[in-house]
Design a protein around this motif. Structure first.
Motif, short mmCIF file in Angstrom:
data_model
loop_
_atom_site.label_atom_id
_atom_site.label_comp_id
_atom_site.label_asym_id
_atom_site.label_seq_id
_atom_site.Cartn_x
_atom_site.Cartn_y
_atom_site.Cartn_z
N SER A 167 0.82 -1.20 0.00
CA SER A 167 0.00 0.00 0.00
C SER A 167 0.86 1.26 0.00
CB SER A 167 -0.94 0.00 1.20
OG SER A 167 -1.82 -1.10 1.15
N LEU A 168 1.88 1.27 0.84
CA LEU A 168 2.75 2.44 0.90
C LEU A 168 3.61 2.55 -0.36
CD1 LEU A 168 3.69 2.28 4.67
CD2 LEU A 168 2.21 3.95 3.55
N ARG A 169 3.97 1.43 -0.95
CA ARG A 169 4.73 1.48 -2.20
C ARG A 169 3.87 2.05 -3.33
NH1 ARG A 169 7.03 -4.12 -3.76
NH2 ARG A 169 7.35 -4.02 -1.51
N ALA A 170 2.59 1.70 -3.31
CA ALA A 170 1.69 2.22 -4.34
C ALA A 170 1.40 3.70 -4.15
CB ALA A 170 0.38 1.43 -4.32
N LEU A 171 1.51 4.20 -2.93
CA LEU A 171 1.07 5.56 -2.59
C LEU A 171 2.17 6.61 -2.66
CD1 LEU A 171 -1.23 7.38 -1.39
CD2 LEU A 171 -0.28 6.80 0.86
N LEU A 172 3.35 6.29 -2.16
CA LEU A 172 4.31 7.33 -1.79
C LEU A 172 5.29 7.68 -2.90
CD1 LEU A 172 5.24 6.15 1.83
CD2 LEU A 172 3.59 7.93 1.16
N GLU A 173 5.55 8.98 -3.02
CA GLU A 173 6.69 9.51 -3.75
C GLU A 173 7.77 9.86 -2.72
OE1 GLU A 173 7.13 9.60 -6.85
OE2 GLU A 173 5.16 9.61 -7.82
N PRO A 174 9.04 9.90 -3.13
CA PRO A 174 10.09 10.26 -2.17
C PRO A 174 9.79 11.58 -1.47
CG PRO A 174 11.07 9.43 -4.19
CD PRO A 174 9.59 9.56 -4.45
N GLY A 175 9.89 11.57 -0.14
CA GLY A 175 9.63 12.76 0.65
C GLY A 175 8.21 12.94 1.11
N ASP A 176 7.28 12.13 0.62
CA ASP A 176 5.90 12.20 1.11
C ASP A 176 5.85 11.79 2.58
OD1 ASP A 176 4.91 13.05 -1.29
OD2 ASP A 176 4.07 11.12 -1.88
N GLU A 177 4.93 12.41 3.31
CA GLU A 177 4.84 12.19 4.75
C GLU A 177 3.63 11.33 5.11
OE1 GLU A 177 6.85 16.52 5.86
OE2 GLU A 177 4.74 16.13 6.33
N VAL A 178 3.82 10.49 6.12
CA VAL A 178 2.76 9.64 6.64
C VAL A 178 2.64 9.90 8.13
CG1 VAL A 178 1.96 7.27 6.97
CG2 VAL A 178 3.24 7.88 4.89
N LEU A 179 1.43 10.18 8.59
CA LEU A 179 1.18 10.40 10.01
C LEU A 179 1.03 9.07 10.72
CD1 LEU A 179 -1.40 13.27 9.50
CD2 LEU A 179 0.87 13.53 10.52
N LEU A 180 1.91 8.82 11.70
CA LEU A 180 1.95 7.55 12.42
C LEU A 180 1.81 7.79 13.91
CD1 LEU A 180 5.05 5.91 10.67
CD2 LEU A 180 2.65 5.40 10.23
N PRO A 181 1.17 6.85 14.63
CA PRO A 181 1.08 7.01 16.08
C PRO A 181 2.43 6.76 16.73
CG PRO A 181 0.23 4.87 15.42
CD PRO A 181 0.52 5.63 14.15
N ARG A 182 2.65 7.42 17.86
CA ARG A 182 3.84 7.15 18.68
C ARG A 182 3.38 6.86 20.10
NH1 ARG A 182 8.46 11.36 18.13
NH2 ARG A 182 6.92 12.74 19.05
N PRO A 183 3.59 5.63 20.57
CA PRO A 183 4.31 4.52 19.96
C PRO A 183 3.55 3.92 18.77
CG PRO A 183 3.25 3.77 21.96
CD PRO A 183 3.06 5.26 21.92
N ASP A 184 4.33 3.31 17.86
CA ASP A 184 3.72 2.66 16.71
C ASP A 184 4.13 1.19 16.65
OD1 ASP A 184 6.40 2.68 15.82
OD2 ASP A 184 5.83 3.08 13.75
N TYR A 185 3.46 0.44 15.80
CA TYR A 185 3.98 -0.88 15.46
C TYR A 185 5.09 -0.63 14.44
CZ TYR A 185 4.43 -5.60 13.74
OH TYR A 185 4.95 -6.83 13.36
N PRO A 186 6.34 -1.05 14.70
CA PRO A 186 7.48 -0.56 13.92
C PRO A 186 7.46 -0.90 12.44
CG PRO A 186 8.16 -2.31 15.43
CD PRO A 186 6.76 -1.92 15.81
N LEU A 187 6.67 -1.88 12.03
CA LEU A 187 6.56 -2.17 10.61
C LEU A 187 6.07 -0.95 9.84
CD1 LEU A 187 6.50 -4.08 8.14
CD2 LEU A 187 4.14 -4.60 8.76
N TRP A 188 5.16 -0.17 10.43
CA TRP A 188 4.63 1.00 9.74
C TRP A 188 5.73 2.03 9.47
CZ3 TRP A 188 0.33 1.64 7.14
CH2 TRP A 188 -0.78 0.82 7.41
N SER A 189 6.58 2.29 10.45
CA SER A 189 7.69 3.21 10.24
C SER A 189 8.66 2.65 9.20
CB SER A 189 8.44 3.46 11.55
OG SER A 189 7.67 4.24 12.44
N ALA A 190 8.97 1.37 9.32
CA ALA A 190 9.91 0.75 8.40
C ALA A 190 9.39 0.80 6.97
CB ALA A 190 10.18 -0.69 8.83
N ALA A 191 8.13 0.42 6.78
CA ALA A 191 7.57 0.41 5.42
C ALA A 191 7.48 1.81 4.84
CB ALA A 191 6.20 -0.26 5.44
N THR A 192 7.20 2.79 5.68
CA THR A 192 7.18 4.18 5.21
C THR A 192 8.56 4.58 4.69
OG1 THR A 192 5.39 4.79 6.72
CG2 THR A 192 6.78 6.58 5.89
N ARG A 193 9.59 4.34 5.49
CA ARG A 193 10.94 4.73 5.10
C ARG A 193 11.43 3.93 3.89
NH1 ARG A 193 11.80 5.20 11.12
NH2 ARG A 193 12.15 7.44 11.49
#
Length: 415
Positions: free
Chosen positions: A113-139
């Motif tokens: 989903s994130l690969r289909a959505l994001l261009e380099p530098g696009d931002e994703v709002l994530l909860p903190r603490p998060d499940y770390p897969l979300w941060s990893a997949a975003t980056r």
């Protein structure tokens, strides 16, 4: 011999997954040395004797002879139709088989989903603490995580105003994890409505990780985000791994709801990515229709007399007796996120403490910093073990913390 330079990609530099990181590696070394450990670091139900309903295995066995060939990239039609019916029963309408994707677990679908959505530098709002897969997949997909806080002082609830203040022209999506991993928080309907309105105002895609959707305690009520989001584009993630204790089946699903015209480009991109990986695990998909018919079966574990209910009660009672720990009582999912009480051990290093706990008390857990929480005084424990094991884990935690507080006392006494 040629001088091979096989340096890993620099995009991995900020990627972490401490749940299976250095602490877990050290635990394996200790076990190889014959040390018995209490592992409470990971939400893997079968490792604690909690197995899928037999009907899921029987469904797979009955269709095993049909699972040899590649299947449709979106998933088995009978499984997707069952997911549509289940969604309708939970108040999620206007869903068809072309807007349901089945993957090799939710993890794969998040990455797609994130690969289909994001261009380099696009931002994703994530909860903190998060499940770390979300941060990893975003980056890993070129995005930039922007964290909104869910502190214990608010019962680990987000604040819509704080989230809105983080939005920039590069913000593309808002991620919710509900019921929450790692905190066990449940988001009330009114809060979800505020977040839907926020997404509508700023034209954000909603991404709702609902893998624990039926695991609730006491009077907690889960509301699917897609039941509230209307025309706002929303991707909802679920799967067999937690509710039905079938982690190893690697079966997850993704449902796309909202305005069809807005969703179409993303849906088509997801289909392309799904086709590139050919298809998801065929065998496990045959368990989906049967599992959905057993959606309420989890209540045998989460209500009085059930294993998860009893272990959660042991945790609540143990922390109420603790000199050092406090916790926001988990209302959903299979985790608790206790914290060191304020005023104790200034400068607390949760990673160093977790390693010391492993080496000296033989307990493996995940420190809060593993969930992208800065200056963490938190530790994540799973609620999956027997109540007696939870009681023992808390006793060892208390013993370790007492040693740390005693060792620190002379240092603080002398300023």
């Amino acid at each position: 011999m040629p001088d091979f330079r096989l340096a890993p990609a620099t995009r991995l530099d900020q990627v972490r997954y401490d749940i299976r990181g250095p602490l877990s590696q050290r635990a394996r070394e200790l076990e190889q040395q014959g040390v018995d450990l209490l592992r409470i670091n990971i939400g893997n139900p079968a490792r604690f004797g909690l197995h899928p309903p037999a009907a899921l295995r029987e469904a797979i066995a009955a269709h095993l002879h049909e699972a040899d060939a590649y299947g449709h990239e979106l998933g088995l039609e009978i499984a997707r139709e069952a997911l549509i019916a289940d969604a309708a029963a939970r108040g999620i309408g206007v869903l068809d088989a072309e807007h349901v994707f089945i993957g090799n677990g939710v993890s794969e679908l998040i990455d797609m989903s994130l690969r289909a959505l994001l261009e380099p530098g696009d931002e994703v709002l994530l909860p903190r603490p998060d499940y770390p897969l979300w941060s990893a997949a975003t980056r890993l997909n070129g995005g930039v995580p922007r964290y909104y806080d869910c502190p214990a002082s608010r019962g680990h609830q987000p604040d819509a105003g704080e989230i809105e203040a983080l939005i920039t022209p590069r913000t593309r999506a808002l991620v919710l994890i509900n019921p929450n991993n790692p905190t066990g928080a449940m988001y009330p309907r009114a809060l979800l409505q505020q977040l839907v309105a926020l997404a509508a105002r700023h034209r954000l895609l909603l991404l709702s990780d609902e893998i624990y959707d039926g695991i609730t305690y006491d009077d907690a009520q889960f509301t699917p985000l897609a039941a509230l989001s209307g025309e706002v584009p929303c991707l909802s993630f679920g799967g067999l791994s937690k509710l039905w204790r079938a982690c190893g089946y690697r079966v997850g699903w993704l449902q796309l709801t909202g305005a069809r015209a807005a969703l179409q480009p993303l849906r088509d991109a997801l289909q392309l990515l799904a086709a590139l990986r050919l298809c998801a695990n065929q065998m496990g998909q045959y368990a989906i229709p049967v599992a959905l018919q057993l959606r309420g079966e989890i209540h045998t574990l989460t209500t009085p007399g059930g294993r998860l209910h009893a272990t959660r009660a042991s945790l609540i009672e143990g922390i109420a007796r603790s000199e050092f720990l406090e916790v926001v009582v988990p209302r959903g999912a299979i985790y608790a996120f206790p914290a060191l009480r304020d005023g104790l051990l200034p400068g607390f290093d949760d990673q160093a403490f977790a390693l010391d706990l492993l080496e000296h008390e033989h307990v493996l857990l995940t420190p809060g910093s593993g969930f992208n929480l800065t200056d963490s005084r938190h530790l994540r424990l799973t609620l999956l073990p027997e109540p007696a094991m939870m009681t023992e884990v808390l006793a060892r935690l208390e013993r370790a913390l007492a040693r740390h507080v005693e060792a620190a006392a002379p240092r603080y006494a002398h300023g």
